[in-house]
Design a protein around this motif. Structure first.
Motif, mmCIF file in Angstrom:
data_model
loop_
_atom_site.group_PDB
_atom_site.id
_atom_site.type_symbol
_atom_site.label_atom_id
_atom_site.label_comp_id
_atom_site.label_asym_id
_atom_site.label_seq_id
_atom_site.Cartn_x
_atom_site.Cartn_y
_atom_site.Cartn_z
ATOM 1 N N PHE A 78 46.585 26.676 36.487
ATOM 2 C CA PHE A 78 45.360 26.986 35.754
ATOM 3 C C PHE A 78 44.344 27.712 36.638
ATOM 4 N N GLY A 79 44.274 27.317 37.905
ATOM 5 C CA GLY A 79 43.328 27.957 38.799
ATOM 6 C C GLY A 79 43.784 29.289 39.330
ATOM 7 N N PHE A 80 45.070 29.583 39.194
ATOM 8 C CA PHE A 80 45.633 30.784 39.818
ATOM 9 C C PHE A 80 45.792 31.935 38.836
ATOM 10 N N SER B 83 44.805 31.195 28.189
ATOM 11 C CA SER B 83 43.472 31.041 28.770
ATOM 12 C C SER B 83 42.920 32.353 29.329
ATOM 13 N N MET B 84 43.754 33.383 29.391
ATOM 14 C CA MET B 84 43.296 34.639 29.998
ATOM 15 C C MET B 84 42.138 35.296 29.241
ATOM 16 N N PRO B 85 42.145 35.301 27.898
ATOM 17 C CA PRO B 85 40.955 35.827 27.219
ATOM 18 C C PRO B 85 39.693 35.034 27.551
ATOM 19 N N LEU B 86 39.866 33.727 27.783
ATOM 20 C CA LEU B 86 38.731 32.876 28.159
ATOM 21 C C LEU B 86 38.189 33.300 29.517
ATOM 22 N N SER B 87 39.099 33.589 30.458
ATOM 23 C CA SER B 87 38.679 34.042 31.791
ATOM 24 C C SER B 87 37.912 35.356 31.700
ATOM 25 N N ALA B 88 38.412 36.269 30.855
ATOM 26 C CA ALA B 88 37.743 37.560 30.695
ATOM 27 C C ALA B 88 36.340 37.383 30.117
ATOM 28 N N ILE C 79 34.005 35.931 32.789
ATOM 29 C CA ILE C 79 33.604 36.939 33.768
ATOM 30 C C ILE C 79 32.552 37.874 33.161
ATOM 31 N N GLY C 80 32.726 38.200 31.873
ATOM 32 C CA GLY C 80 31.732 39.030 31.210
ATOM 33 C C GLY C 80 30.368 38.369 31.147
ATOM 34 N N ALA C 81 30.353 37.028 31.034
ATOM 35 C CA ALA C 81 29.089 36.294 30.915
ATOM 36 C C ALA C 81 28.463 35.986 32.268
ATOM 37 N N VAL D 273 35.098 28.822 40.409
ATOM 38 C CA VAL D 273 35.510 27.712 39.538
ATOM 39 C C VAL D 273 37.042 27.620 39.482
ATOM 40 N N SER D 274 37.706 28.769 39.358
ATOM 41 C CA SER D 274 39.167 28.781 39.350
ATOM 42 C C SER D 274 39.729 28.223 40.661
ATOM 43 N N ALA D 275 39.078 28.574 41.774
ATOM 44 C CA ALA D 275 39.518 28.066 43.072
ATOM 45 C C ALA D 275 39.353 26.552 43.156
#
Length: 415
Positions: free
Chosen positions: A244-246, A371-376, A379-381, A390-392
């Protein structure tokens, strides 16, 4: 009940890299370059047939059945045997891709046809992935499983390097139909190789253990087995946190970071190459050495150090520095992944290995891509820096679990 497979069991007792049986399996695994060609062909055909949004939807269709059916796929692999399931699912993958190639020669690329293919591929993957994970423990000795993980990693890296360029060449020469045909032929190579792979058998009481129970009961039995296991339960949790973090930062996040820093597509490619080289070097190390001591501790420390490297990636000022950090991420992620994979293979009862692999793969191949759209969006926000940090932290929690649970921290690979 815990089962230990009889030594050798009729299989070759040579080291894995000299064992023809393992090499046949490795050749079949290396033919996964066909998967890379398939994804290039699918994306190209989808873009030609519709809008960018429609193409994205077609590319994501595989993820849903893979996530929903993965646990059931583990039950199927354990009930019917991983070799039989892998051969059958590979044959279905090959036939479906070749069928689409033939249809594309007669008609234009329709989105409905591509969506059906992606749906079939994702459904079959839900069975194929757990069966592939359950095979190594049946084709070699426990003491060779770390070396097999290294060999598997090298084969995967080679397939990734070769697959995409081959897909692009196929599209350039004959369009999507030619690329799909090439993908089907490469996948077909694996079928006769797998037919020739010999397997050691489980003791009779384990092979029939699930036949008088429903599939649902077998699934629940597998989940209980993992939950009660002193090493597997924290190991699966550590793998899930690490994935999840990677995945977010190294997929969507890296693309947005490269755009933000002005590195461009070529710069992103260099960073990804650095990661691939690092992971490949670790695979080579394991393939040569065959075993690293203190596997549980190595997994934990590698996850923690890899988490620091992931966070640092968002703050490095130059492309050269990013390349060096990506190399470190690849080394550490490859090391933790290989150690966790080898521990999973050696700690799990082979009668449950399909279900154990399904649970561990559900996160990385089923849920994490969603979860990738969530990450995008995050990052946009908030920008790349906070999201990478947070991912780390999430990835680092996997290392905390690995080092904090005594049985996992002390886990060793067979010598």
């Amino acid at each position: 009940m815990t089962t230990t497979l009889a030594p050798r069991g009729g299989l070759d007792d040579r080291p894995a890299h000299r064992d023809p049986n393992v090499l046949r399996w490795l050749g079949a695994y290396a033919s996964s370059a066909g998967d890379g060609v398939y994804y290039v062909a699918l994306s190209w055909a989808a873009v030609q047939a519709g809008s960018a949004t429609q193409a994205g939807l077609v590319m994501s269709v595989s993820a849903l059945p893979r996530a929903v059916l993965m646990l059931g796929g583990g039950v199927v692999a354990d009930r019917f045997g991983p070799r039989r399931v892998v051969i059958g699912s590979d044959a279905v993958r090959c036939a479906s891709v070749l069928a689409v190639a033939g249809l594309l020669l007669l008609t234009g690329p329709g989105l409905w046809l591509l969506a059906v293919l992606a749906l079939v591929f994702g459904t079959v993957d839900a069975v194929f992935v757990p069966a592939v994970g359950a095979l190594p423990a049946r084709i070699t000795e426990p003491g060779q499983l770390a070396r097999v993980q290294g060999m598997r990693g090298l084969a995967y890296r080679c397939a990734v390097i070769v697959g995409a360029p081959l897909g692009g060449l196929g599209v350039a020469v004959g369009g999507a139909a030619a690329a799909f045909g090439l993908a089907g032929l490469l996948i077909a190579v694996s079928v006769p190789l797998l037919v020739c792979v010999r397997m050691r058998e489980l003791p009779a009481d384990d092979t029939v253990a699930g036949r008088d129970r429903t599939a649902w009961a077998d699934l629940l039995a597998g989940l209980r087995y993992i939950r009660r296991h002193r090493v597997l339960a924290p190991l699966v949790l550590a793998i899930a946190l690490g994935d999840f973090g990677f995945v977010g930062p190294l997929n969507v996040g890296l693309t947005l970071l490269a755009d933000e820093r002005g590195w461009g597509a070529s710069g992103m490619g260099w960073v990804l190459a650095g990661f691939g080289v690092g992971a490949g070097l670790v695979s080579l190390l394991l393939a040569v050495r065959g075993r690293l001591p203190h596997a549980g501790q190595v997994s934990g420390y590698a996850l923690l150090a890899g988490a620091v490297a992931i966070a640092a990636l968002a703050f490095v000022p130059t492309l050269l520095a990013a390349l060096a950090v990506a190399l470190a991420v690849g080394l550490l992620a490859g090391l933790s992944g290989a150690m966790c994979g080898a521990l999973l293979q050696t700690q799990a009862d082979p009668a449950f290995l399909g279900r154990v692999t399904a649970v561990s793969s559900l996160v990385s191949l089923g849920l994490t891509p969603l979860s990738m759209p969530l990450s995008a969006a995050a990052i946009g926000a908030w920008g790349t820096g906070p999201v990478f940090v947070v991912s780390a932290v999430v990835c680092g929690l996997g290392g905390v679990v690995a080092l904090g649970v005594r049985d996992l921290r002390r886990a060793e690979l067979p010598g």
